[in-house]
Design a protein around this motif. Structure first.
Motif, PDB file in Angstrom:
ATOM      1  N   VAL A 110      -5.055  10.830  15.180  1.00 26.54           N
ATOM      2  CA  VAL A 110      -4.966  10.476  13.767  1.00 26.54           C
ATOM      3  C   VAL A 110      -4.822  11.736  12.920  1.00 26.54           C
ATOM      4  CG1 VAL A 110      -6.177   9.361  11.860  1.00 26.54           C
ATOM      5  CG2 VAL A 110      -6.273   8.366  14.133  1.00 26.54           C
ATOM      6  N   THR A 111      -5.531  12.784  13.300  1.00 25.77           N
ATOM      7  CA  THR A 111      -5.453  14.034  12.543  1.00 25.77           C
ATOM      8  C   THR A 111      -4.037  14.596  12.584  1.00 25.77           C
ATOM      9  OG1 THR A 111      -7.744  14.492  13.128  1.00 25.77           O
ATOM     10  CG2 THR A 111      -6.456  16.337  12.304  1.00 25.77           C
ATOM     11  N   HIS A 112      -3.424  14.595  13.757  1.00 21.15           N
ATOM     12  CA  HIS A 112      -2.074  15.122  13.895  1.00 21.15           C
ATOM     13  C   HIS A 112      -1.074  14.287  13.092  1.00 21.15           C
ATOM     14  CE1 HIS A 112       1.054  17.528  15.742  1.00 21.15           C
ATOM     15  NE2 HIS A 112       1.707  16.410  16.052  1.00 21.15           N
ATOM     16  N   LEU A 113      -1.189  12.953  13.187  1.00 28.36           N
ATOM     17  CA  LEU A 113      -0.282  12.072  12.439  1.00 28.36           C
ATOM     18  C   LEU A 113      -0.469  12.233  10.937  1.00 28.36           C
ATOM     19  CD1 LEU A 113      -0.548   8.876  14.655  1.00 28.36           C
ATOM     20  CD2 LEU A 113       1.450  10.344  14.394  1.00 28.36           C
ATOM     21  N   HIS A 114      -1.714  12.379  10.501  1.00 28.89           N
ATOM     22  CA  HIS A 114      -1.981  12.565   9.073  1.00 28.89           C
ATOM     23  C   HIS A 114      -1.384  13.879   8.584  1.00 28.89           C
ATOM     24  CE1 HIS A 114      -4.671  13.686   5.605  1.00 28.89           C
ATOM     25  NE2 HIS A 114      -4.154  12.541   5.206  1.00 28.89           N
ATOM     26  N   ASN A 115      -1.519  14.923   9.376  1.00 28.47           N
ATOM     27  CA  ASN A 115      -0.941  16.215   8.986  1.00 28.47           C
ATOM     28  C   ASN A 115       0.582  16.153   8.932  1.00 28.47           C
ATOM     29  OD1 ASN A 115      -3.403  17.465   8.634  1.00 28.47           O
ATOM     30  ND2 ASN A 115      -3.512  18.166  10.763  1.00 28.47           N
ATOM     31  N   ALA A 122       3.937   4.893  19.657  1.00 28.26           N
ATOM     32  CA  ALA A 122       4.593   4.432  20.889  1.00 28.26           C
ATOM     33  C   ALA A 122       5.057   5.607  21.739  1.00 28.26           C
ATOM     34  CB  ALA A 122       5.776   3.531  20.551  1.00 28.26           C
ATOM     35  N   GLU A 123       5.388   6.741  21.081  1.00 23.17           N
ATOM     36  CA  GLU A 123       5.798   7.938  21.825  1.00 23.17           C
ATOM     37  C   GLU A 123       4.624   8.609  22.500  1.00 23.17           C
ATOM     38  OE1 GLU A 123       7.714  10.360  18.905  1.00 23.17           O
ATOM     39  OE2 GLU A 123       9.535   9.138  18.871  1.00 23.17           O
ATOM     40  N   GLY A 124       3.390   8.227  22.130  1.00 24.99           N
ATOM     41  CA  GLY A 124       2.211   8.793  22.788  1.00 24.99           C
ATOM     42  C   GLY A 124       1.358   9.660  21.901  1.00 24.99           C
ATOM     43  N   SER A 144       0.840  -1.192   0.000  1.00 26.86           N
ATOM     44  CA  SER A 144       0.000   0.000   0.000  1.00 26.86           C
ATOM     45  C   SER A 144       0.880   1.248   0.000  1.00 26.86           C
ATOM     46  CB  SER A 144      -0.916   0.013   1.230  1.00 26.86           C
ATOM     47  OG  SER A 144      -0.169   0.304   2.389  1.00 26.86           O
ATOM     48  N   ARG A 145       0.243   2.374  -0.236  1.00 24.31           N
ATOM     49  CA  ARG A 145       0.992   3.634  -0.218  1.00 24.31           C
ATOM     50  C   ARG A 145       1.430   4.001   1.193  1.00 24.31           C
ATOM     51  NH1 ARG A 145      -2.864   7.751  -3.101  1.00 24.31           N
ATOM     52  NH2 ARG A 145      -4.344   6.558  -1.877  1.00 24.31           N
ATOM     53  N   LEU A 146       0.804   3.379   2.182  1.00 24.29           N
ATOM     54  CA  LEU A 146       1.132   3.692   3.568  1.00 24.29           C
ATOM     55  C   LEU A 146       2.318   2.875   4.075  1.00 24.29           C
ATOM     56  CD1 LEU A 146       0.111   5.369   6.008  1.00 24.29           C
ATOM     57  CD2 LEU A 146      -1.232   3.370   6.663  1.00 24.29           C
ATOM     58  N   ASP A 147       2.679   1.791   3.400  1.00 31.00           N
ATOM     59  CA  ASP A 147       3.746   0.897   3.879  1.00 31.00           C
ATOM     60  C   ASP A 147       5.059   1.596   4.208  1.00 31.00           C
ATOM     61  OD1 ASP A 147       2.182  -1.328   3.961  1.00 31.00           O
ATOM     62  OD2 ASP A 147       2.867  -2.151   2.045  1.00 31.00           O
ATOM     63  N   PRO A 148       5.553   2.531   3.403  1.00 26.43           N
ATOM     64  CA  PRO A 148       6.824   3.174   3.772  1.00 26.43           C
ATOM     65  C   PRO A 148       6.737   4.001   5.053  1.00 26.43           C
ATOM     66  CG  PRO A 148       6.297   3.608   1.460  1.00 26.43           C
ATOM     67  CD  PRO A 148       5.109   2.940   2.078  1.00 26.43           C
ATOM     68  N   TYR A 149       5.538   4.405   5.437  1.00 33.13           N
ATOM     69  CA  TYR A 149       5.364   5.289   6.593  1.00 33.13           C
ATOM     70  C   TYR A 149       4.902   4.548   7.848  1.00 33.13           C
ATOM     71  CZ  TYR A 149       5.572   8.539   2.751  1.00 33.13           C
ATOM     72  OH  TYR A 149       5.971   9.213   1.627  1.00 33.13           O
ATOM     73  N   LYS A 150       4.645   3.242   7.752  1.00 34.78           N
ATOM     74  CA  LYS A 150       4.173   2.495   8.916  1.00 34.78           C
ATOM     75  C   LYS A 150       5.175   2.485  10.068  1.00 34.78           C
ATOM     76  CE  LYS A 150       0.686  -0.402   6.803  1.00 34.78           C
ATOM     77  NZ  LYS A 150       0.266  -1.767   6.450  1.00 34.78           N
ATOM     78  N   PRO A 151       6.465   2.289   9.821  1.00 42.24           N
ATOM     79  CA  PRO A 151       7.397   2.350  10.965  1.00 42.24           C
ATOM     80  C   PRO A 151       7.363   3.712  11.669  1.00 42.24           C
ATOM     81  CG  PRO A 151       8.481   1.364   9.069  1.00 42.24           C
ATOM     82  CD  PRO A 151       7.161   1.873   8.601  1.00 42.24           C
ATOM     83  N   TYR A 152       7.251   4.792  10.901  1.00 38.82           N
ATOM     84  CA  TYR A 152       7.171   6.126  11.490  1.00 38.82           C
ATOM     85  C   TYR A 152       5.914   6.252  12.344  1.00 38.82           C
ATOM     86  CZ  TYR A 152       6.414  11.148  11.827  1.00 38.82           C
ATOM     87  OH  TYR A 152       6.169  12.405  12.299  1.00 38.82           O
ATOM     88  N   LEU A 153       4.768   5.782  11.808  1.00 40.66           N
ATOM     89  CA  LEU A 153       3.517   5.866  12.551  1.00 40.66           C
ATOM     90  C   LEU A 153       3.586   5.032  13.826  1.00 40.66           C
ATOM     91  CD1 LEU A 153       0.880   5.672   9.674  1.00 40.66           C
ATOM     92  CD2 LEU A 153       1.440   7.653  11.078  1.00 40.66           C
ATOM     93  N   GLU A 154       4.185   3.858  13.741  1.00 40.50           N
ATOM     94  CA  GLU A 154       4.288   3.013  14.930  1.00 40.50           C
ATOM     95  C   GLU A 154       5.200   3.637  15.982  1.00 40.50           C
ATOM     96  OE1 GLU A 154       5.544  -0.605  13.108  1.00 40.50           O
ATOM     97  OE2 GLU A 154       3.564  -0.967  12.225  1.00 40.50           O
ATOM     98  N   ARG A 155       6.283   4.282  15.540  1.00 41.26           N
ATOM     99  CA  ARG A 155       7.180   4.951  16.480  1.00 41.26           C
ATOM    100  C   ARG A 155       6.482   6.119  17.158  1.00 41.26           C
ATOM    101  NH1 ARG A 155      10.332   9.222  15.758  1.00 41.26           N
ATOM    102  NH2 ARG A 155      10.272   9.107  13.500  1.00 41.26           N
ATOM    103  N   ARG A 156       5.775   6.929  16.356  1.00 47.94           N
ATOM    104  CA  ARG A 156       5.061   8.084  16.918  1.00 47.94           C
ATOM    105  C   ARG A 156       3.936   7.638  17.850  1.00 47.94           C
ATOM    106  NH1 ARG A 156       5.778  12.383  18.020  1.00 47.94           N
ATOM    107  NH2 ARG A 156       4.169  13.575  16.966  1.00 47.94           N
TER     108      ARG A 156
END
Length: 171
Positions: free
Chosen positions: A110-115, A104-106, A90-102
């Motif tokens: 979803v709106t903030h992560l999407h922005n 885990a940081e708390g 998917s187009r999201l695959d390259p960004y999944k590690p970043y999303l998982e790290r963020r």
């Protein structure tokens, strides 16, 4: 033309015999005729053209696509005709590690992560980010499972006790 067939080769021969009228009809109509074919077998590019002409006639007769007919024709075994059912990236695959790290940081918004991803020029939608964050959230530890359905309870009451499995036994 129904004859008793046993081995897979016999079944294949029977299938070819069944479809031969269509091929012979294409030959008599002049679709697949080749003036020098009876004298010597074609080689190289000409052989490929003749094979493709046969495949096109078969595809037309069966109502299949040419690629499908060629896939079946080129298969050494019938198992080779099936394709693996692999999930596409998917187009999201390259960004999944970043999303998982963020996450885990708390940062669970979803709106903030999407922005943040849009600021990084990522071509992802809000719904894609929301679905991935939902899988990361999972179910909270203190939530109760759904109550059993009426049909399930009725099965417990009316069924024989020996037929209950451990998953189906009431707690």
């Amino acid at each position: 033309m129904s004859k008793s067939v046993g081995s897979p080769d016999d079944k294949l021969d029977a299938s070819v015999d069944c479809h031969m009228p269509a091929c012979s009809g294409a030959l008599t109509a002049g679709v697949l005729t080749d003036t020098n074919y009876s004298e010597r077998p074609p080689r190289g590019r000409r052989a490929a053209a003749v094979a493709t002409a046969y495949a096109r006639a078969i595809a037309r007769h069966l109502g299949w696509g040419l690629i499908t007919v060629l896939r079946y024709a080129n298969a050494a075994r019938w198992q080779d005709t099936f394709r693996e059912n692999r999930p596409r990236p998917s187009r999201l695959d390259p960004y999944k590690p970043y999303l998982e790290r963020r996450f885990a940081e708390g940062c669970t918004s979803v709106t903030h992560l999407h922005n943040e991803l849009l600021a990084d020029n990522a071509s992802v939608t809000y719904q894609m980010v929301r679905a991935h964050i939902a899988t990361l959230r999972g179910t909270p530890a203190g939530t109760r499972s759904r109550p059993p359905t009426v049909r399930l309870v009725t099965g417990w009451l009316t069924g024989h006790p020996t037929t209950l499995t451990e998953e189906a036994e009431p707690a």
